[in-house]
Design an enzyme around this catalytic site. Sequence first.
Site, PDB file in Angstrom:
ATOM      1  CG  LEU A 280     -12.028   3.132  11.368  1.00  9.94           C
ATOM      2  CD1 LEU A 280     -13.056   2.152  11.916  1.00  9.94           C
ATOM      3  CD2 LEU A 280     -11.818   4.289  12.338  1.00  9.94           C
TER       4      LEU A 280
ATOM      5  CB  ALA B 117       9.840  -5.830   2.133  1.00 13.45           C
TER       6      ALA B 117
ATOM      7  CE1 TYR C 158      -3.151   2.992   0.802  1.00 10.53           C
ATOM      8  CE2 TYR C 158      -2.595   2.754   3.135  1.00 10.53           C
ATOM      9  CZ  TYR C 158      -3.243   3.433   2.111  1.00 10.53           C
ATOM     10  OH  TYR C 158      -3.981   4.547   2.408  1.00 10.53           O
ATOM     11  CB  ILE C 159       3.031   2.888   2.523  1.00 14.38           C
ATOM     12  CG1 ILE C 159       1.860   2.873   3.515  1.00 14.38           C
ATOM     13  CG2 ILE C 159       3.779   4.226   2.625  1.00 14.38           C
ATOM     14  CD1 ILE C 159       2.248   2.859   4.983  1.00 14.38           C
TER      15      ILE C 159
ATOM     16  NE  ARG D 129      -5.138   4.249  17.056  1.00 14.88           N
ATOM     17  CZ  ARG D 129      -5.482   4.145  18.339  1.00 14.88           C
ATOM     18  NH1 ARG D 129      -5.786   5.224  19.034  1.00 14.88           N
ATOM     19  NH2 ARG D 129      -5.523   2.967  18.937  1.00 14.88           N
TER      20      ARG D 129
ATOM     21  N   GLY E  49       1.544  -8.086  -1.322  1.00 17.64           N
ATOM     22  CA  GLY E  49       1.475  -6.998  -2.297  1.00 17.64           C
ATOM     23  C   GLY E  49       0.789  -7.424  -3.587  1.00 17.64           C
TER      24      GLY E  49
ATOM     25  CB  SER F 155       2.382  -4.257   8.639  1.00 16.66           C
ATOM     26  OG  SER F 155       1.489  -4.504   7.583  1.00 16.66           O
TER      27      SER F 155
ATOM     28  CE1 TYR G 204       4.515  -3.589  11.629  1.00 16.69           C
ATOM     29  CE2 TYR G 204       3.278  -2.112  13.056  1.00 16.69           C
ATOM     30  CZ  TYR G 204       3.948  -2.358  11.877  1.00 16.69           C
ATOM     31  OH  TYR G 204       4.047  -1.360  10.940  1.00 16.69           O
TER      32      TYR G 204
ATOM     33  CG  ASP H  63       6.201  -6.746  -2.969  1.00 19.67           C
ATOM     34  OD1 ASP H  63       5.923  -5.652  -2.439  1.00 19.67           O
ATOM     35  OD2 ASP H  63       5.618  -7.809  -2.655  1.00 19.67           O
TER      36      ASP H  63
HETATM   37  N1  UDP Z   1     -11.266   0.154  14.626  1.00 17.67           N
HETATM   38  C1  UDP Z   1     -12.599  -0.105  14.878  1.00 17.67           C
HETATM   39  N2  UDP Z   1     -13.245  -1.012  14.074  1.00 17.67           N
HETATM   40  C2  UDP Z   1     -12.623  -1.661  13.051  1.00 17.67           C
HETATM   41  C3  UDP Z   1     -11.248  -1.380  12.794  1.00 17.67           C
HETATM   42  C4  UDP Z   1     -10.613  -0.458  13.607  1.00 17.67           C
HETATM   43  O1  UDP Z   1     -13.201   0.461  15.797  1.00 17.67           O
HETATM   44  O2  UDP Z   1     -13.255  -2.490  12.386  1.00 17.67           O
HETATM   45  C5  UDP Z   1     -10.564   1.150  15.462  1.00 17.67           C
HETATM   46  C6  UDP Z   1      -9.326   0.612  16.171  1.00 17.67           C
HETATM   47  O3  UDP Z   1      -9.682   0.053  17.410  1.00 17.67           O
HETATM   48  C7  UDP Z   1      -8.476   1.875  16.318  1.00 17.67           C
HETATM   49  C8  UDP Z   1      -8.859   2.702  15.087  1.00 17.67           C
HETATM   50  O4  UDP Z   1     -10.099   2.176  14.618  1.00 17.67           O
HETATM   51  O5  UDP Z   1      -8.848   2.582  17.476  1.00 17.67           O
HETATM   52  C9  UDP Z   1      -7.845   2.624  13.976  1.00 17.67           C
HETATM   53  O6  UDP Z   1      -7.551   1.249  13.746  1.00 17.67           O
HETATM   54  P1  UDP Z   1      -6.679   0.753  12.540  1.00 17.67           P
HETATM   55  O7  UDP Z   1      -6.644  -0.741  12.609  1.00 17.67           O
HETATM   56  O8  UDP Z   1      -7.181   1.378  11.281  1.00 17.67           O
HETATM   57  O9  UDP Z   1      -5.242   1.371  12.805  1.00 17.67           O
HETATM   58  P2  UDP Z   1      -4.272   1.271  14.096  1.00 17.67           P
HETATM   59  O10 UDP Z   1      -4.605   2.462  14.944  1.00 17.67           O
HETATM   60  O11 UDP Z   1      -4.519  -0.040  14.772  1.00 17.67           O
HETATM   61  O12 UDP Z   1      -2.915   1.373  13.499  1.00 17.67           O
END
Ligand code: UDP
Length: 328
Positions: A189, A73, A11-12, A220, A36, A76, A140, A31
């Site tokens: 999310l 690579a 992705y990135i 976040r 990927g 994650s 991780y 890769d």
């Molecule tokens: N989150 C959520 N529902 C989902 C996926 C993520 O509520 O189906 C929340 C997760 O708990 C976090 C935020 O969304 O607080 C961002 O999560 P993501 O996995 O995108 O990134 P992270 O912060 O883990 O790197």
Amino acid sequence: MAILVTGGAGYIGSHTLLYLKEKKEDVIVLDSLQTGHRDAVIHGTFYEGHLSDRGLLDKIFTSHKVSSVIHFAADSLVGESVKNPLKYYENNVLATYQLVNKMVEHGVKKLVFSSTAATYGEPTSIPITEELPTLPTNPYGETKLAIEKMLKWADQAYGLKSISLRYFNAAGADPEGRIGEDHNPESHLIPIVLQAALGQREHVSIFGDDYPTDDGTCVRDYIHVLDLAQAHYLALQRLEKKEESGIYNLGNGNGFSVKQVIETCRAVTGVEIKAISSPRRTGDPAVLIASSERARSELGWSPVYPQLDQIVQHAWYWHKHNPTGYNR
Ligand code: UDP
């Protein structure tokens, strides 16, 4: 001279290739295509293979004039790393060791490393500066921190200069929709909420609504993937000019709660996305917001897409036109 990009089909990595293409940089991509997508590699000479393949690394370093490496690579997935930590030590720490070892052997002395805010664990203060203690709460983050430390010692011993970029929440996509985010399984999310908008999921689960935040959901710092790409390019330029290693946070410095993200997705898509309160996800800190002052002042980094609605619009454009991702 060429830039070797490992993990360029991710992705990135793929958005960084797009950025490097616009800057007319000569690029070699390595890769394994385990996570990927070949179609995401829209620039550069492509090699399919693993970092553990020392012969392949020798071949790349001898048949191209590689000036520097951008190393994406990695595995994650936080949850997977807790269940299978040794996989993360192998594919992140050991694989990077192989890469760095070959760079030293072939006299390549500049590396930009894809690190993470997960190196901080539960932060002791907000916004998070690079000076805060690093206490990862999962393998991780631990493996990414171990690599940062390996790079520090490699600089001291072999003069290998590196910049580690600690990303906050990468999101968005190429505004023209050529490439985008496609993880399987998806755990992030914004793509999950957009999949619900497309009717591919019945609802979105909100992981915890009893956090000590304004609306009870986690906060976040979402950063556009092309702004991350810009930072990698600037980091390379700094290594060219300064020959000095460093660590930089990359975020917009604005926090959005899970509920605010879902609201933004509803506004952008025009779909009444169903959201259900669910238990907390283990290991999620309540608030993660970056201070990126150091990246701004030292790298000259300036995000082009800092608004959450714009980040979501670009992600939505990609998902709407590629509902099955690269599997089209
Ligand atoms: N989150 C959520 N529902 C989902 C996926 C993520 O509520 O189906 C929340 C997760 O708990 C976090 C935020 O969304 O607080 C961002 O999560 P993501 O996995 O995108 O990134 P992270 O912060 O883990 O790197």
